[in-house]
Design an enzyme around this catalytic site. Structure first.
Site, short mmCIF file in Angstrom:
data_model
loop_
_atom_site.label_atom_id
_atom_site.label_comp_id
_atom_site.label_asym_id
_atom_site.label_seq_id
_atom_site.Cartn_x
_atom_site.Cartn_y
_atom_site.Cartn_z
N LYS A 37 0.82 -1.22 0.00
CA LYS A 37 0.00 0.00 0.00
C LYS A 37 0.86 1.26 0.00
O LYS A 37 0.48 2.26 -0.62
CB LYS A 37 -0.95 0.01 1.20
CG LYS A 37 -0.26 0.14 2.53
CD LYS A 37 -1.23 0.48 3.62
CE LYS A 37 -0.44 0.55 4.92
NZ LYS A 37 -0.80 1.61 5.78
N THR A 38 2.03 1.24 0.66
CA THR A 38 2.89 2.42 0.69
C THR A 38 3.34 2.77 -0.72
O THR A 38 3.39 3.94 -1.11
CB THR A 38 4.10 2.19 1.60
OG1 THR A 38 3.64 1.84 2.91
CG2 THR A 38 4.97 3.43 1.69
N ASP A 228 -4.03 7.57 5.22
CA ASP A 228 -3.55 6.20 5.42
C ASP A 228 -4.08 5.66 6.75
O ASP A 228 -4.43 6.43 7.64
CB ASP A 228 -2.02 6.21 5.43
CG ASP A 228 -1.42 4.81 5.31
OD1 ASP A 228 -2.17 3.86 5.00
OD2 ASP A 228 -0.20 4.67 5.52
N GLU A 229 -4.14 4.34 6.88
CA GLU A 229 -4.61 3.68 8.10
C GLU A 229 -5.97 4.23 8.54
O GLU A 229 -6.19 4.53 9.71
CB GLU A 229 -3.58 3.85 9.24
CG GLU A 229 -2.18 3.38 8.92
CD GLU A 229 -2.05 1.87 8.83
OE1 GLU A 229 -3.05 1.17 9.05
OE2 GLU A 229 -0.94 1.39 8.55
N GLN A 259 -7.17 -4.95 10.27
CA GLN A 259 -6.09 -4.49 11.14
C GLN A 259 -6.51 -3.31 12.02
O GLN A 259 -5.69 -2.52 12.46
CB GLN A 259 -4.86 -4.12 10.31
CG GLN A 259 -4.27 -5.30 9.55
CD GLN A 259 -2.99 -4.94 8.83
OE1 GLN A 259 -1.98 -4.59 9.45
NE2 GLN A 259 -3.00 -5.02 7.51
N ARG A 613 2.80 -10.28 10.65
CA ARG A 613 4.11 -9.62 10.73
C ARG A 613 5.21 -10.55 10.22
O ARG A 613 6.32 -10.11 9.92
CB ARG A 613 4.46 -9.23 12.18
CG ARG A 613 3.54 -8.23 12.89
CD ARG A 613 3.23 -7.02 12.09
NE ARG A 613 1.99 -7.18 11.33
CZ ARG A 613 1.66 -6.46 10.26
NH1 ARG A 613 2.49 -5.57 9.78
NH2 ARG A 613 0.51 -6.66 9.64
#
Length: 760
Positions: A37-38, A228-229, A259, A613
């Site tokens: 996504k970044t 974002d997020e 998340q 992770r």
């Protein structure tokens, strides 16, 4: 080659590229874990600029300032120096920038102070003392969280005292004065010209809500908005973004509902689940290709999150290799859990010639770190605890920063109280309390009382010392008009007496504190000489940058160490080898999260975050018993283990249904333990546990004796480990230990203060 997209988007897959090129109208990008996504955000912003849009008109709200800086650098490789002109950063840093310009419209000075959590709790402690409230009942952390949660829900102190449900909750908890404390806290912050972290959001909302001309100005300025997020936004953030985006509706939110793990901070998963209701003509893009993890880990994580009902539809997949199955590890106790995992790290590192930094141990609560720290130290494995005391929270650093805050904003009472008598200048606690009282009685700040000290004769002999302090600080304050941040800070450090005071302490700790102070000055010098810094070089901007650092921004430890952290802190990170520990009912999921499906689903999302992770190897562990409040209590394996599709896991102990689902018996008369081989029963590439269990019955006449009478060579019996011989006694007093070789349980080191032993 013919293509209908610009060459700088070559590195994106088709879905990523489509999301990056769709720049008009509302957009939601559902980005699964490890889906890049970044990269999409970076190229989307670059594409907006490449289409002829001014970067000054682009607002991008990121998770950390560190992430914003990295993204700007990446964007610069496509569009050049224009990337510097983007409005990019965290909610708090971007809104602090706006408030520096606009704060006077809501009664704050432009050079307002930003209180960190410690500053806020210090003020609350002051108020508790003034209100004569019991600090054990009104714990500053509890009061602070109550106030913070209210602010994040846009509940002011005036509204709070008129909401019966909130008042009833405070009464039920035995803290009926919370509303009064909230009111006093806000009034004292305002008088000090200070905002806490939550105020940066609340006051931005207030500014836009009350001043339509200012809202209009920023609505026109920010023609493109990216968040974002988005699943982690709270009500206040949601409302600000909605107001800003209402003019052009070129809003793009990026996130993953799976998340969403920060409800305790006020985050509301409904913001992302219901985004389409706000924007019916929404374009949705799903990034479902996981580039991070092995196939087994990706598929296992999908089987976990499929148990949630509150979620958006998506199908995460990967083209990575299948990889190892997820190991499920059982330990007899929390201490053994630490030893087993430390040994696994030691062996894996040696077998693969890997780095310590390839490994992470993730736990639900900070308190769990102890057993892993002890075990890693014994194996000489270096580690770091992520989220520990940061450089900027050390006393000597906060002392100099308090001086600098007072230079910028003399009405900052928390800063003033911290350094008015440090180093000592004969202004004692009695004088300080009198200053606070006089200020409150006359509706002045403490600094204004000192400034007008001749009008208050009650201070007697302290008057001269207060005048000297006023002259000292006034001298510092006049410098900032003509000097940069470093020049002011260096002068203040030397002339306040801080440098000479720390130099006098020749102990190791004293030298370290002095070195830390020098390092802070180095950081300020670097700030003033940084050509990439688009802000000015004033002390005010430096203090703002420091105040707004997130935990991830503060973490500059790039040495080779195993990482220990809570799962909440791990979000956004990735490691080759991950150990998720303490998977037991009432620990993970937390006992506090079993009251509703909504709470349980957030715990499951937290588990999903932990699992995702891992890049290559994942180990899950639980203990069948754990020390709590000094007592050894039985533990039941977490329900989350059962929720993983069994074809993706392997158990390192017998898969007898009863043994997996039920805790081991802790009856002192017949405690079952694993049979150990050499070391802890581990051989490279072999099972961690023997599949054979033996029963060690305690003697019928077992009575624990006086451990102070033990000597090396004594034959003893333990309720759990059976019979053994004392090989060695170490340390003395409270820390006295015995190394005992038990016939069936192997060698153990026991603290005699707690061990129940009977001499045979």
């Amino acid at each position: 080659m013919n293509q209908d997209y610009p060459p700088y988007l070559d590195k994106l897959n088709p879905t990523q590229r489509e999301a990056a090129m769709h720049i008009k109208g509302p957009v939601m990008i559902i980005a699964g874990a490890g889906s890049g996504k970044t990269r999409v955000l970076t190229y989307r912003i670059a594409h907006i600029i490449k289409q002829g849009n001014d970067p000054f008109n682009i607002l991008s709200l990121t998770f950390t300032n560190k992430a914003a800086k990295e993204m700007k650098n990446r964007i610069a490789t496509v569009v050049g120096a224009e990337a510097k002109n983007l409005w990019m950063g965290t909610f708090h840093s971007v809104f602090a920038k706006i408030l520096r310009v606009e704060a006077e419209h809501i009664g704050y000075p432009k050079d307002f102070t930003i209180y960190d959590t410690d500053d806020s709790k210090s003020l609350i402690k002051t108020l508790l003392k003034e209100f004569q409230l019991d600090e054990k009942l009104y714990k500053p952390g509890i009061v602070y969280n109550r106030i913070s949660n209210a602010k994040n829900s846009l509940i002011t102190s005036d509204k709070y005292k008129n909401i019966p449900e909130l008042l009833e909750a405070d009464n039920s908890s035995g803290r009926p004065m919370i509303s009064k404390l909230f009111e006093a806290y806000q009034a004292r912050c305002f008088k000090a010209g200070a905002m806490d972290f939550d105020d940066l959001l609340v006051n931005t909302f207030r500014l836009f809500n009350e001043k339509s001309d200012i809202l209009y100005k920023y609505q026109h300025k920010f023609k493109y908005i990216m968040v974002d997020e988005y699943q982690d936004t709270n009500l206040c953030q949601y409302m600000i973004v909605k107001k800003l985006a209402s003019m052009y509706e070129n809003i793009c939110v990026v996130g993953d509902d799976s998340q969403s793990i920060y409800s305790f901070r006020g985050a509301n998963i409904q913001n992302i689940l219901n985004f389409e209701k706000d924007y019916p003509d929404l374009a949705v893009f799903k990034l479902e290709h996981n580039y991070r993890s092995t196939s087994n880990i990706v598929n296992a994580s999908s089987s976990i999150i499929s148990n949630n009902k509150e979620k958006l539809d998506k199908k995460i997949f990967t083209e990575n290799q299948e990889g190892d199955k997820i190991k499920i590890l059982r330990a007899l106790s929390d201490n053994e859990e630490g030893r087993l995992i430390s040994q696994l790290i030691f062996e894996e590192k040696n077998n693969t010639h890997g780095l310590n930094s390839d490994f992470a141990i993730l736990y639900r609560t900070n308190a769990q770190s102890r057993s892993f720290e002890e075990a890693l130290r014994k194996n000489n494995i270096p580690y770091r605890i992520y989220g520990g005391t940061s450089f900027y929270q050390r006393k000597e650093i906060k002392d100099l920063l308090a001086y600098l805050k007072l230079v910028v904003n003399p009405n900052d009472e928390e800063a003033l109280k911290r350094i008015i008598n440090y180093p000592a200048r004969k202004i004692g606690n009695t004088t300080i309390e009198k200053l606070v009282y006089t200020a409150n009685q006359n509706e002045l700040s403490m600094w204004e009382v000192i400034q007008k000290i001749n009008l208050f004769p009650d201070f007697g002999a302290a008057t001269a010392h207060l005048k000297n302090f006023y002259m000292l600080m006034s001298n510092f304050q006049t410098m900032q008009a003509t000097k940069n941040a470093y020049e002011v800070a260096e002068y203040v450090a030397k002339n306040s007496g801080l440098v000479s005071h720390l130099r006098e302490d020749k102990t190791v700790e004293g030298i370290s504190k002095y070195e830390n102070l020098v390092e802070l000055l180095n950081a300020i010098k670097e700030f003033t000489e940084d050509d990439t810094n688009e802000n000015d070089k004033t002390l005010s901007f430096f203090l703002q940058d420091i105040a707004l650092l997130t935990d991830a921004d503060k973490d500059n430890d790039d040495t080779d160490k195993v990482t220990l952290m809570t799962i909440h802190s791990s979000k956004g990170l990735e490691f080759k080898n991950v150990f998720v520990v303490g998977l037991e009912e009432n620990l993970f999921p937390s006992q506090l999260s079993l009251n509703s499906r909504h709470e349980l689903e957030e715990e499951r999302r937290l588990f999903y975050v932990a699992v995702t992770r891992a890049e290559q190897k994942l180990t899950l562990s639980f203990a069948t018993s754990r020390f709590k409040y000094g007592n050894l209590i039985p533990c039941e394996p977490s329900r989350f283990i059962d929720e993983i599709d069994k074809k993706y896991v392997e158990f390192d102990f017998p898969q007898n249904k009863r043994e997996i689902d039920a805790p081991r018996s802790l009856n002192p008369k017949t405690t079952s333990v694993s049979t150990y081989g050499k070391g802890y029963g581990m051989q490279v590439g072999k099972q961690l546990f023997s599949s054979t269990s033996v029963s060690i019955p305690a003697s019928a006449n077992f009575v624990a004796g006086d451990n102070n009478l033990l000597v090396e060579g004594d034959e003893v019996e333990h309720q759990r480990f059976g019979k053994g011989q004392v090989l060695k006694l170490e340390d003395s007093g409270e820390n006295k230990k015995a190394i005992i070789n038990f016939t069936q349980a192997g060698q153990k080191t026991l603290v005699l203060k707690f061990a129940k032993l009977m001499k045979i």
